[in-house]
Design a protein around this motif. Structure first.
Motif, mmCIF file in Angstrom:
data_model
loop_
_atom_site.group_PDB
_atom_site.id
_atom_site.type_symbol
_atom_site.label_atom_id
_atom_site.label_comp_id
_atom_site.label_asym_id
_atom_site.label_seq_id
_atom_site.Cartn_x
_atom_site.Cartn_y
_atom_site.Cartn_z
ATOM 1 N N ARG A 4 4.560 5.252 -3.394
ATOM 2 C CA ARG A 4 3.785 4.024 -3.638
ATOM 3 C C ARG A 4 4.725 2.833 -3.538
ATOM 4 N NH1 ARG A 4 -0.649 5.118 -7.037
ATOM 5 N NH2 ARG A 4 -1.473 7.152 -6.419
ATOM 6 N N THR A 6 4.714 -1.919 -3.075
ATOM 7 C CA THR A 6 3.961 -3.169 -3.095
ATOM 8 C C THR A 6 4.392 -4.064 -1.936
ATOM 9 O OG1 THR A 6 5.528 -4.504 -4.401
ATOM 10 C CG2 THR A 6 4.008 -3.097 -5.634
ATOM 11 N N SER A 30 -0.801 -6.393 -1.303
ATOM 12 C CA SER A 30 -1.268 -5.241 -2.069
ATOM 13 C C SER A 30 -0.298 -4.901 -3.192
ATOM 14 C CB SER A 30 -1.433 -4.020 -1.167
ATOM 15 O OG SER A 30 -1.845 -2.890 -1.914
ATOM 16 N N TYR A 31 -0.862 -4.621 -4.363
ATOM 17 C CA TYR A 31 -0.078 -4.216 -5.530
ATOM 18 C C TYR A 31 0.160 -2.712 -5.586
ATOM 19 C CZ TYR A 31 -1.048 -8.844 -7.589
ATOM 20 O OH TYR A 31 -1.120 -10.190 -7.832
ATOM 21 N N ASN A 32 -0.519 -1.953 -4.724
ATOM 22 C CA ASN A 32 -0.477 -0.503 -4.889
ATOM 23 C C ASN A 32 -0.768 0.179 -3.553
ATOM 24 O OD1 ASN A 32 -0.279 1.993 -6.092
ATOM 25 N ND2 ASN A 32 -2.058 1.771 -7.422
ATOM 26 N N ILE A 33 0.216 0.165 -2.667
ATOM 27 C CA ILE A 33 0.062 0.773 -1.344
ATOM 28 C C ILE A 33 0.309 2.272 -1.465
ATOM 29 C CG2 ILE A 33 0.927 0.807 1.012
ATOM 30 C CD1 ILE A 33 1.746 -2.159 0.565
ATOM 31 N N GLN A 37 -3.157 4.960 3.603
ATOM 32 C CA GLN A 37 -3.584 3.588 3.856
ATOM 33 C C GLN A 37 -2.872 3.017 5.079
ATOM 34 O OE1 GLN A 37 -2.959 1.279 0.283
ATOM 35 N NE2 GLN A 37 -4.384 2.499 -0.926
ATOM 36 N N ALA A 209 -4.590 5.145 -7.192
ATOM 37 C CA ALA A 209 -4.450 4.303 -6.003
ATOM 38 C C ALA A 209 -5.576 3.275 -5.892
ATOM 39 C CB ALA A 209 -4.417 5.176 -4.756
ATOM 40 N N ASN A 211 -6.572 1.371 -8.158
ATOM 41 C CA ASN A 211 -6.190 0.175 -8.922
ATOM 42 C C ASN A 211 -5.226 -0.655 -8.086
ATOM 43 O OD1 ASN A 211 -7.712 1.070 -11.107
ATOM 44 N ND2 ASN A 211 -5.983 2.173 -12.011
ATOM 45 N N ASN A 212 -5.624 -1.868 -7.787
ATOM 46 C CA ASN A 212 -4.818 -2.711 -6.905
ATOM 47 C C ASN A 212 -4.926 -4.163 -7.358
ATOM 48 O OD1 ASN A 212 -3.368 -3.884 -4.853
ATOM 49 N ND2 ASN A 212 -4.668 -3.144 -3.194
ATOM 50 N N ASP A 213 -4.260 -4.464 -8.467
ATOM 51 C CA ASP A 213 -4.249 -5.821 -8.998
ATOM 52 C C ASP A 213 -2.978 -5.999 -9.821
ATOM 53 O OD1 ASP A 213 -4.749 -4.821 -11.703
ATOM 54 O OD2 ASP A 213 -6.848 -4.595 -11.115
ATOM 55 N N CYS A 216 -0.937 -3.495 -12.086
ATOM 56 C CA CYS A 216 -0.017 -2.469 -11.590
ATOM 57 C C CYS A 216 1.446 -2.841 -11.828
ATOM 58 C CB CYS A 216 -0.248 -2.244 -10.098
ATOM 59 S SG CYS A 216 -1.851 -1.539 -9.665
#
Length: 222
Positions: A4, A6, A30-33, A37, A209, A211-213, A216
């Motif tokens: 993971r 960012t 992105s906060y959570n690559i 993806q 994954a 969660n993307n804000d 993170c």
């Protein structure tokens, strides 16, 4: 390993830092690559550097099932020059995978504590990556993997492996140097020096994954 990361920089900063002339279509921070993806990568097309998206999880050109990509999010730099999946990519399909931090999970007793890891001296950086084009029937995918190596002294307290982050001075050489053998590229990677890291604990919120804000990367206060 690296599972993971960012990328929070704005488009203008990325274009400037990597000397890219054209805009990046559909760019979003992105906060959570996560694996599977689309990830931002930089290649050299023989004329200039271009930024675009590759799916994270390498599907070798000879594969018959794209699900193999989920097992190939990382490639060990120590042996990539010998492996059929990576050897020819080492000589002609190298890329920069753009990031500004990555996550790793430290085992603490029976639990794993997620940590956000950044470079001390610069914000944006690039992982050393390999990419490939896969076609099967009417399906086509452009995919990539991140090269890893044994952890340095700092990272050993967190995990035994770490992604290869290229020094700024080595980025162009990684994607533009031609007529090198796989062994020569392997030697290039072994000579890459690691820059100083810093790390802090984050909440298990990052484990999902979806969660993307900003939650993170929020420091965990106990």
């Amino acid at each position: 390993m690296c599972g993971r990361y960012t990328l929070l920089a704005d488009e203008a900063e990325i274009l400037d830092k990597f000397s890219i002339e054209q805009s990046i279509p559909d760019y979003e921070p992105s906060y959570n690559i996560a694996p599977g993806q689309q990830v931002l990568a930089v290649i050299h097309d023989g004329d200039k550097k271009r930024a675009g998206y590759l799916r994270w999880g390498l599907i070798p050109s000879w594969a018959t099932d794209e699900k193999i990509g989920y097992k190939m999010i990382n490639a060990r730099s120590e042996t990539a020059h010998e492996k059929p999946s990576f050897k020819h990519l080492m000589t002609r399909k190298r890329c920069l995978i753009v990031a500004d931090s990555f996550y790793e999970w430290k085992r603490v007793g029976n639990e794993k504590q997620p940590k956000r890891i950044q470079l001390n001296d610069r914000k944006l950086f690039a992982f050393a990556g390999l990419w490939d084009k896969w076609e099967y029937g009417d399906q086509k995918r452009f995919t990539c993997t991140i090269l890893t190596k044994a952890a340095n002294r700092f990272m050993q307290t967190i995990h035994h492996r770490m992604p290869i982050i290229l020094p700024k001075s080595h980025e162009d050489a990684w994607i533009t140097t031609t007529n090198q053998s796989a062994d020569e590229v392997h030697q290039f990677l072994q000579e890459v020096e690691t820059e100083p890291f810093q790390a802090y604990d984050v909440a298990s919120y990052v484990n999902a994954a979806k969660n993307n804000d900003a939650g993170c990367i929020a420091p965990l206060h106990k």
